[in-house]
Design an enzyme around this catalytic site. Structure first.
Site, PDB file in Angstrom:
ATOM      1  N   ASP A 122       0.818  -1.205   0.000  1.00 56.59           N
ATOM      2  CA  ASP A 122       0.000   0.000   0.000  1.00 56.59           C
ATOM      3  C   ASP A 122       0.855   1.259   0.000  1.00 56.59           C
ATOM      4  O   ASP A 122       1.837   1.370   0.748  1.00 56.59           O
ATOM      5  CB  ASP A 122      -0.905  -0.016   1.246  1.00 56.59           C
ATOM      6  CG  ASP A 122      -1.817   1.190   1.312  1.00 56.59           C
ATOM      7  OD1 ASP A 122      -2.589   1.396   0.358  1.00 56.59           O
ATOM      8  OD2 ASP A 122      -1.751   1.929   2.317  1.00 56.59           O
ATOM      9  N   GLU A 158       1.050  -0.787  -5.330  1.00 60.38           N
ATOM     10  CA  GLU A 158      -0.066   0.147  -5.428  1.00 60.38           C
ATOM     11  C   GLU A 158       0.527   1.551  -5.511  1.00 60.38           C
ATOM     12  O   GLU A 158       0.823   2.182  -4.505  1.00 60.38           O
ATOM     13  CB  GLU A 158      -0.993   0.018  -4.214  1.00 60.38           C
ATOM     14  CG  GLU A 158      -2.298   0.790  -4.354  1.00 60.38           C
ATOM     15  CD  GLU A 158      -2.318   2.129  -3.624  1.00 60.38           C
ATOM     16  OE1 GLU A 158      -3.197   2.961  -3.921  1.00 60.38           O
ATOM     17  OE2 GLU A 158      -1.454   2.339  -2.751  1.00 60.38           O
TER      18      GLU A 158
END
Length: 624
Positions: free
Chosen positions: A275, A317
């Protein structure tokens, strides 16, 4: 290096788990050492830090289940396994999709019916309520949200998924933690062991210096990148004020998060969604995004995984400039990555009825290093941002800022004739920036009864399925679930419009999935047919594609080359019938079978594509 190996051997060689661990040390310790040396090598305690890190990794390896060690061996023997045309991903929130972990386990037959073999569960770990950011404000990676079940229930689910041939995907939220994490609580209290886990400042002096070169990510949440605590201090919070950024300049942070990563791996996780990778390193005077040290950190974590959990792969990401997105992709860094450019340009093409930007991206920005793959998707749990490169747009005579403004107006129904019913997210009147929230069905016109909505949904997913890599479905889109405004009644969600496209499971629509008289049935059966055709067609393996110019501005074209014969993909992004002249097809075989419809097309006569029609044409030499 010999000294490190000897120190570890003296401590660990008596264990039965040592030989396999030592063999992987021999292959990967050099990479781990070299990457960490770039970050921490100048410290006098570097060697001690590295020995302690590897002892921690050995403890994790020793605790790894035999079934996971067997999986490690299979993945090492077949490192390109995720390039198969049989790959199909799904993503969901546990509670919204099935209630809890046991509910997800009970729904494995539905996942298999759809054809899934990769399931991304949105972060199920312990978070504060209501400030959880959908699971991305983690207070503990060792405990789960009690509403979903216990950590052993998650481990049991991972085992059941693996036995069903489905790889479990979880997030590694390693840029920040919740402000209620035990590390944050200790730092707030002045504990010297945790004081430097975060970026805490006594006043605005340093934050002001940093913010001269930072952009605002969540302007609706707070101005700048810092939030003030009750005691007057300031803490770095790139995203929400309750998410404190971790300070990786402190090696103790790397070691602590390495322990969390390996714990997650040992639950049975096969992919980690890394993330917010672009933000994980800070440097005064820079934008604090996509810095070289961010890549160094990822390569170090990757090398550690090769040693202690070799089956684990990383998914990047990075919703940033396309040039930066691809830099996170390599076998030594992130093996797979979201493809935000393709996602954004699918929606752009749908709005404009012109495929120029998407065609350009497929031809110039789709290729990846060997051993890596895109994760292609129509939408995710997050907002839709227009991440195309302005320099690419200008080559086609498109002004980037103006085009983004048009797309924002179109998808939030501020443009006359729009079929879309989206909702603005983080609308910034000062910069003109805005992103889009909305379910696929609502953005494609199903919510307002547009007659082309189902065809649009199937077209978008058909491109995602055909373009190579791992196609990813947001579960609920396969049955046409539309926007859910119930989030406005929840004080913990009402300020975040992304919850509009995170609806609960619609059992009524799911019950219609095999009824061709319903939109849900048309979408589900249409998607299922595409998935079956893809999984049975070797040409869809891997990620290589070659652009095919249809000479029609509304028709996208590319081929998937294969030894048994290329496959030509054509897609009409218009609500009007579109023609492809016979001269454009003259160099191809005389006729070709369409995998989507089963029909054969005579290419020497040219082609007529119905509104939003998708063709997967098998170009087999010698066919007639």
């Amino acid at each position: 290096m010999p000294r490190l190996r000897q120190a570890l051997r003296e401590r660990l060689a008596a264990s039965a788990h040592w030989p396999a661990f030592d063999a992987r040390l021999g292959r990967h310790l050099g990479a781990l050492h070299d990457e960490l040396a770039l970050l921490y090598g100048g410290r006098p305690d570097f060697e001690r830090f590295l020995v302690a890190l590897l002892e921690q990794a050995f403890a994790s390896w020793s605790a790894r289940e035999p079934a996971l060690k067997a999986l490690d061996a299979r993945r090492e023997a077949d490192p390109d396994w995720f390039q198969s045309q049989r790959m199909l991903g799904g993503v969901c929130y546990v509670d919204l999709f099935a209630g809890d972990f046991a509910g997800v386990q009970a729904r494995i037959p539905f996942l298999r019916e759809l054809g899934l073999n990769y399931l991304h569960l949105m972060p199920p770990f312990e978070c504060p309520e209501p400030h959880s950011d959908g699971g991305y404000a983690v207070t503990s990676y060792r405990e789960t949200n009690p509403r979903l079940g216990r950590i052993d229930d998650l481990r049991r689910l991972a085992r059941a998924l693996r036995e069903a041939g489905i790889s479990l995907v979880l997030d590694f939220v390693f840029n920040h933690s919740s402000d209620e994490h035990e590390w944050a609580r200790a730092a707030r209290a002045g504990d010297p062991a945790f004081r430097d886990f975060y970026f805490l400042f006594p006043d605005r002096t340093e934050p002001d210096r940093y913010e001269r070169t930072l952009r605002e990510i969540f302007p609706d949440e707070h101005a700048g990148a810092f939030s003030q605590l009750a005691d007057g201090r300031w803490v770095w919070t790139t995203f929400h004020s309750y998410q404190w950024d971790l300070n990786y300049a402190n090696p103790a942070v790397f070691a602590a998060m390495a322990g969390e990563m390996l714990f997650i791996a040992n639950l049975g996780v096969e992919f980690l969604r890394m993330d917010a990778v672009a933000f994980i390193w800070k440097r005064l005077g820079s934008a604090c995004e996509n810095l070289p040290e961010a890549h160094t950190l990822l390569r170090a974590y990757n090398a550690l995984a090769r040693i202690a959990a070799p089956a684990l792969l990383f998914k990047s990401e990075a919703i940033v400039h396309p040039d930066e997105v691809v830099r996170y992709l390599s076998p030594a860094e992130c093996q797979v990555s979201y493809n935000p450019l393709q996602m954004a340009l699918l929606w752009s093409s749908l709005a404009t009825r012109e495929v120029n930007l998407l065609q350009q991206a497929l031809e110039e920005r789709h290729a990846l290093p060997a051993g890596t793959a895109w994760v292609n998707y129509v939408r995710s749990h997050d907002d839709i941002g227009w991440t195309f490169a302005d320099e690419d747009a200008i080559e086609l005579g498109i002004h980037g800022f103006d085009h983004r403004q048009f797309l924002n107006r179109f998808y939030v129904n501020r443009f006359e004739g729009s079929f879309a019913r989206g909702v603005p997210f983080q609308d910034n009147p000062h910069t003109g920036d805005c992103r889009i929230s909305g379910c696929c069905a609502s953005l494609c016109g199903l919510e307002q009864g547009d007659p082309h909505a189902v065809a649009r949904i199937l077209l978008l997913h058909g491109i995602v399925l055909a373009a190579g890599g791992i196609p990813l479905l947001y579960l609920g889109d396969e049955i046409g679930t539309s926007n859910d405004f119930a989030y406005l009644q929840d004080p913990g969600k009402a300020g975040d419009s992304r919850w509009v496209h995170r609806p609960p499971r619609r059992a009524d629509l799911e019950a219609q999935r095999l009824d061709g008289a319903t939109a849900a049935g048309q979408i589900f059966m249409g998607l299922r047919r595409l998935i079956e055709r893809r999984q049975a067609t070797p040409a869809f393996a891997g990620g290589r594609l070659i652009g095919f110019r249809s000479k029609n501005p509304s028709v996208l074209g590319f081929t998937r080359p294969a030894p048994e014969g290329d496959l030509l993909v054509l897609a009409n992004f218009s609500e009007h019938e579109q023609a492809i002249d016979a001269a454009v097809l003259a160099g191809l075989v005389p006729s070709a079978a369409d995998l989507v419809s089963g029909r054969r097309h005579e290419l020497r006569a040219g082609l007529q594509l119905a509104p939003y029609q998708l063709l997967w044409l098998q170009l087999v030499q010698g066919s007639s």
